[in-house]
Design an enzyme around this catalytic site. Structure first.
Site, mmCIF file in Angstrom:
data_model
loop_
_atom_site.group_PDB
_atom_site.id
_atom_site.type_symbol
_atom_site.label_atom_id
_atom_site.label_comp_id
_atom_site.label_asym_id
_atom_site.label_seq_id
_atom_site.Cartn_x
_atom_site.Cartn_y
_atom_site.Cartn_z
ATOM 1 N N ASP A 74 0.985 -1.127 0.126
ATOM 2 C CA ASP A 74 -0.053 0.050 -0.034
ATOM 3 C C ASP A 74 0.979 1.288 0.000
ATOM 4 O O ASP A 74 2.107 1.028 0.314
ATOM 5 C CB ASP A 74 -0.970 -0.162 1.387
ATOM 6 C CG ASP A 74 -1.572 1.048 1.389
ATOM 7 O OD1 ASP A 74 -2.354 1.551 0.436
ATOM 8 O OD2 ASP A 74 -1.733 1.727 2.602
ATOM 9 N N ASP B 227 -0.129 5.150 1.031
ATOM 10 C CA ASP B 227 -0.349 5.909 2.247
ATOM 11 C C ASP B 227 -0.171 5.361 3.602
ATOM 12 O O ASP B 227 -0.789 4.169 3.702
ATOM 13 C CB ASP B 227 -1.773 6.630 2.150
ATOM 14 C CG ASP B 227 -1.840 7.437 1.012
ATOM 15 O OD1 ASP B 227 -1.003 8.279 0.869
ATOM 16 O OD2 ASP B 227 -3.047 7.551 0.559
ATOM 17 N N GLY C 294 -7.612 4.097 3.593
ATOM 18 C CA GLY C 294 -7.839 3.072 2.545
ATOM 19 C C GLY C 294 -8.842 3.016 1.666
ATOM 20 O O GLY C 294 -8.752 2.327 0.678
ATOM 21 N N ARG D 212 -11.927 8.195 -1.784
ATOM 22 C CA ARG D 212 -12.486 9.646 -1.213
ATOM 23 C C ARG D 212 -13.970 9.590 -0.796
ATOM 24 O O ARG D 212 -14.506 9.793 0.102
ATOM 25 C CB ARG D 212 -11.937 10.773 -1.979
ATOM 26 C CG ARG D 212 -12.091 12.053 -1.319
ATOM 27 C CD ARG D 212 -11.373 13.137 -1.995
ATOM 28 N NE ARG D 212 -11.593 13.208 -3.263
ATOM 29 C CZ ARG D 212 -10.605 12.814 -4.576
ATOM 30 N NH1 ARG D 212 -9.432 12.613 -4.353
ATOM 31 N NH2 ARG D 212 -11.123 12.998 -5.884
ATOM 32 N N SER E 42 -5.801 6.079 -4.022
ATOM 33 C CA SER E 42 -5.353 7.520 -4.376
ATOM 34 C C SER E 42 -5.046 7.803 -5.739
ATOM 35 O O SER E 42 -4.096 6.887 -6.296
ATOM 36 C CB SER E 42 -4.393 8.360 -3.350
ATOM 37 O OG SER E 42 -4.041 9.612 -3.861
ATOM 38 N N ASP F 57 -1.767 -0.611 6.039
ATOM 39 C CA ASP F 57 -1.753 0.071 7.558
ATOM 40 C C ASP F 57 -3.411 0.361 7.563
ATOM 41 O O ASP F 57 -3.685 0.721 8.776
ATOM 42 C CB ASP F 57 -1.081 1.259 7.414
ATOM 43 C CG ASP F 57 -1.727 2.280 6.681
ATOM 44 O OD1 ASP F 57 -2.006 1.942 5.383
ATOM 45 O OD2 ASP F 57 -1.578 3.379 6.981
HETATM 46 MG MG LIG Z 1 -2.624 3.025 3.758
#
Ligand SMILES: [Mg+2]
Length: 284
Positions: A30, A32, A88, A91, A166, A224
């Site tokens: 992942d 971010d 995760g 938006r 994203s 995360d």
């Molecule tokens: Mg993440």
């Protein structure tokens, strides 16, 4: 190797990845919060957008009869609310999930809704504007432990992919100085183009390993977000690594409950603890 040459190298970089990754043929990361510290920037942008929305709806008298308005309109919590509702997720999904959690039944709105508080899309657009403004000011960095692991895996020839909900993933990675070690990138643009559902659906992870030519059962997912580790489990991946940057009292347990096989606070933990010990074991 002569001692002088050995001493010139970073012992951690010279070691094989920890045994948890051993035997797996590929790793999907992942972005971010795993590679870059941009989760903090996302959370701050969400807080500004949501808090303004909550304030406006409270002023409009949006409470329900007999309800304690403090609960419903309390400010967005950058740890708990972020982790539970938006981390995760796309938006729009994130905005809808958080607003629904506070009982704000905003209409979904139209794709070109300007930033505002009247629709889910307007709130999401506000967050997007705040986030891109923060990105332009710089300050997003890569986690040093992640960079070490990426270098070791790259040197060992392990196929790697990066995914993100994203559309800013490539911009984030290059802005943070992450080396181009990935054989596949499935970001928000790609997910939209291929109409892949967002996490916790495993579609983006499955697309990533498909591009690497490795079955999910022989690949690891490093995530995360709760929605992300859940996607890893649903996708049948060989190992799901949960990354707990907050080290909060419940966050590691939550990651395990949602599907993480192992939880680390930094990706350097996936490197072996002793200098070069793992490498000698491998070669012995
Ligand atoms: Mg993440």
């Amino acid at each position: 190797m002569p001692p002088a040459a050995a001493a010139a190298r970073d012992p951690e970089e010279d070691a094989a990845p920890a045994h948890r990754l051993h035997g797996l043929r590929a790793v999907v990361f992942d972005t971010d919060g795993v590679i870059t510290d941009s989760a903090r920037v996302h959370a701050a942008a969400w807080k500004e957008a949501f808090d303004d929305c909550l304030r406006e709806w409270r002023e409009r008298g949006g409470g329900r009869p007999g309800e304690e308005p403090r609960d419903r309109f309390r400010p967005f919590d950058v740890q708990e609310d972020y982790r539970r509702y938006v981390d995760g997720r796309s938006r729009l999904d994130g905005a809808a999930a958080f607003l629904a959690s506070r009982g704000l039944d905003l209409p979904p709105g139209e794709p070109d809704d300007p930033p505002g508080n009247g629709t889910v899309r307007a709130v999401a657009a506000r967050k997007e504007r705040l986030f891109t403004a923060a990105l332009r000011q710089g300050g997003v960095e890569a986690w040093p432990g992640t960079l070490r692991l990426l270098r070791v895996l790259h040197r060992e020839g392990v196929p790697m992919a990066v995914i993100s909900a994203s559309r800013h993933a490539r911009e984030l990675l290059s802005g943070a100085g992450v080396p181009q070690v990935f054989d596949a990138v499935v970001d928000g643009h790609e997910a939209a183009r291929l109409q892949l559902p967002g996490k916790p659906d495993p579609a983006v992870f499955l697309e990533a390993v498909r591009r690497l030519g490795v079955p999910p059962g022989q690949a690891a997912v490093v995530e995360d977000a709760l929605a992300g580790v859940e996607a890893g489990r649903r996708g049948g991946f060989g190992l799901v690594v949960g990354v707990d940057r907050t080290a909060g009292p419940t966050s590691a347990r939550d990651l395990r409950d949602h599907g993480a096989d192992v939880v680390v606070t930094d990706l350097a933990e996936l490197l072996p603890p002793g200098p070069r010990a793992g490498r000698h074991d491998e070669e012995g």
